[in-house]
Enzyme design. Structure first.
Site, PDB file in Angstrom:
ATOM      1  N   HIS A   1      -5.024  -5.231   1.881  1.00 39.82           N
ATOM      2  CA  HIS A   1      -5.333  -3.807   2.082  1.00 39.82           C
ATOM      3  C   HIS A   1      -6.828  -3.648   2.393  1.00 39.82           C
ATOM      4  O   HIS A   1      -7.216  -2.822   3.220  1.00 39.82           O
ATOM      5  CB  HIS A   1      -4.982  -2.995   0.826  1.00 39.82           C
ATOM      6  CG  HIS A   1      -3.509  -2.993   0.529  1.00 39.82           C
ATOM      7  ND1 HIS A   1      -2.740  -1.873   0.606  1.00 39.82           N
ATOM      8  CD2 HIS A   1      -2.666  -3.998   0.177  1.00 39.82           C
ATOM      9  CE1 HIS A   1      -1.480  -2.168   0.297  1.00 39.82           C
ATOM     10  NE2 HIS A   1      -1.420  -3.457   0.030  1.00 39.82           N
TER      11      HIS A   1
ATOM     12  N   ASP B   1      -5.878   4.453   0.911  1.00 38.91           N
ATOM     13  CA  ASP B   1      -4.640   3.691   1.003  1.00 38.91           C
ATOM     14  C   ASP B   1      -3.461   4.508   0.494  1.00 38.91           C
ATOM     15  O   ASP B   1      -3.583   5.313  -0.435  1.00 38.91           O
ATOM     16  CB  ASP B   1      -4.773   2.411   0.181  1.00 38.91           C
ATOM     17  CG  ASP B   1      -3.724   1.386   0.536  1.00 38.91           C
ATOM     18  OD1 ASP B   1      -4.067   0.455   1.277  1.00 38.91           O
ATOM     19  OD2 ASP B   1      -2.556   1.532   0.113  1.00 38.91           O
TER      20      ASP B   1
END
Ligand code: UDP
Length: 498
Positions: free
Chosen positions: A20, A127
């Site tokens: 990520h 995110d």
């Protein structure tokens, strides 16, 4: 008001896991290249993996605005996590710590609110897994965009499963298969390939919060490009109903070798050593084997991979992470001397310069666990794949690669198993067969290579001026400038206290 891109400030907040953080840093760089002030926000324990990329980008890349890093304290003590566990990668074999890690993500709410007030960004791109950032941003009237490091194909498939309540009629764990309703292609999955959250209420509640926060977000920034999955880009907009900007593949913002080799971690083998070895091999002859940043192969599986590669007679680079003990314990007898020693293969113990390797002309195949970054990096390099999904949404990505894009073949894995869990050992013979189908000279392999080259060319064009992803970045920037003109920053004064 004469506002321009240079006046915009966007805050980027990655979930704390390499798969990520890496694309979020690329994404921030993409906006900095277009003149936006991009600040990455992370915790002190994760800063060392990001700072070198920022420093290099600021010193040597053609950014139109320098990038910055800002820190957020990690609420380890409040969440009951031992010091040093600031990244999901160190929690993988411990479900209890994983749950606490999730709690820590929620506890970021307060420090995040403080930073948001202090930095006054025009938008936050955080995110998908950081749902509490949505609440804080909404309370301060800052638009929050969800960053999805997942394929649009998966996002549509997941929406189909949820909205048709597909799993309610298929018992968990079994091999029973079902067709995903109302998708652009006929996609059949086995129940065993999908994470069974029925006995994990806390995890299920966590994902529900993430979905719910996405629905309330300003929109979605996706690491994909329109031409790669146009049916799903349309479906995601029209059927799922999200506003989405497709800005990928974000890894293509790394132009020089230092940028490419500095992503994520320090490489365990000197980049030049990899390149020199690759230079000794014919174009398209080498298979690259890597299972991402999280998964550690069990010794029995490494031995089978080694046997399969040896039997396939294909030069290889094998990346092995986190194996303890002597090589003699985990490689078949004589493998190191017979195979590696004679220059037939390279073993990287630790972190590989993945995109440098994939883009070398000698590489003709990629054995991948189907993490979305890896899939997209394979596609961008024009390299066909041997798909070997493990967990998360990887089985869906496999369907996209093998059945929709037709640039890969499956190794034959059918069961989702969490990172630390027991799983079936894939036999060397199965690996040899799959590698042979992709690396061989037949019509099937030729066709895959042709399509893979085409997709890579489309990816390159998408991120260049005039391309679809380039345009989506520009449209988002324009929209945020317009928003700033109409709202100014007065919201700060009237915002409720979080
Ligand atoms: N990666 C790398 N070197 C390695 C292993 C991984 O550079 O030795 C990078 C890879 O290029 C990708 C990311 O780490 O950008 C892994 O993300 P992915 O979504 O493929 O899988 P995950 O690690 O999240 O399972």
């Amino acid at each position: 008001m004469g506002l321009s891109t240079q006046d915009l400030h966007i805050l980027f907040l990655p979930f704390m896991a390499p798969g990520h953080i890496i694309p979020t840093v690329d994404l921030a760089k993409l906006f900095a290249c277009r003149g936006v002030k991009a600040t990455i926000l992370t915790t002190p324990g994760n800063a060392p993996s990001i700072q070198p990329s920022i420093d290099h980008a600021n010193d040597s890349c053609s950014l139109r605005h320098p990038m910055a890093l800002s820190l957020l304290p990690f609420p380890a003590a409040e969440a009951g996590i031992p010091p040093g566990c600031e990244n999901l990668v160190v929690t993988l074999n411990n479900h209890d710590i994983q749950l606490k890690f999730i709690k820590a993500m929620e506890l970021l709410r307060q420090p995040f609110a403080r930073v948001l007030r202090e930095l006054l960004p025009d938008a936050v791109v955080s995110d998908y897994l950081l749902s509490s950032t949505q609440d804080v941003a909404a309370e301060l009237a800052v638009p929050r965009l969800v960053f999805h490091g997942m394929s649009l194909f998966y996002l549509c498939a997941s929406h189909s499963i949820d909205s048709f309540k597909v799993l309610e009629s298929v018992p968990p764990g079994g091999a029973e298969s079902f067709v995903l309703p109302s998708l652009p292609h006929r996609i059949e999955m086995q129940r065993s390939q999908i994470w069974d959250l029925s006995k994990m209420p806390e995890m299920a509640a966590f994902f529900d919060r993430c979905k719910n926060s996405e629905e309330r977000s300003y929109g979605v920034v996706a690491n994909s490009y329109y031409e790669l999955e146009p049916d799903y880009a349309e479906h995601y907009r029209k059927v799922v109903g999200r506003r989405v900007w497709n800005v990928g593949p974000v890894s293509l913002c790394n132009r020089n070798e230092i940028e490419k080799s500095r992503r994520g971690d320090e490489t365990s083998m000197d980049c030049n050593q990899c390149l020199s070895w690759l230079n000794t091999n014919k174009p398209g002859s080498v298979v690259y084997v890597c299972f991402g940043s999280m998964y550690k192969l069990p010794i029995a599986q490494i031995r089978e991979i080694a046997l399969g590669l040896e039997a396939s007679d294909t030069p290889f680079i094998l990346v092995v992470r986190g194996v303890r003990g002597n090589d003699a314990d985990w490689l078949p007898e004589g493998f190191e001397e017979e195979v590696v020693g004679r220059g037939k293969g390279l073993i990287i113990r630790g972190w590989a310069p993945q995109i440098v390797i994939l883009n070398h002309e000698a590489v003709g195949g990629f054995v991948t666990h189907c993490g979305w970054n890896s899939c997209l990096e394979g596609v961008s390099a024009g390299v066909p794949m041997i798909t070997w999904p493990m967990f998360a949404e990887q089985f869906f990505n496999e369907r996209l690669i093998v059945e929709v894009l037709k640039v890969g073949v499956g190794v034959g894995v059918k069961e989702f198993a969490r990172a630390g869990a027991e799983r079936r050992v894939v036999a060397g013979e199965e690996i040899r067969r799959a590698v042979g189908r992709v690396m061989g000279g037949g019509e099937e392999a030729e066709e895959m290579r042709r399509r893979a080259r085409e997709l890579a060319e489309m990816a390159r064009r998408a991120v260049e001026e005039g391309g679809s992803s380039y345009a989506d970045v520009g449209e988002l920037i324009e929209e945020l400038i317009e928003r700033r003109k109409t709202t100014g920053r007065e919201w700060m004064g009237s915002a409720e206290q979080v």
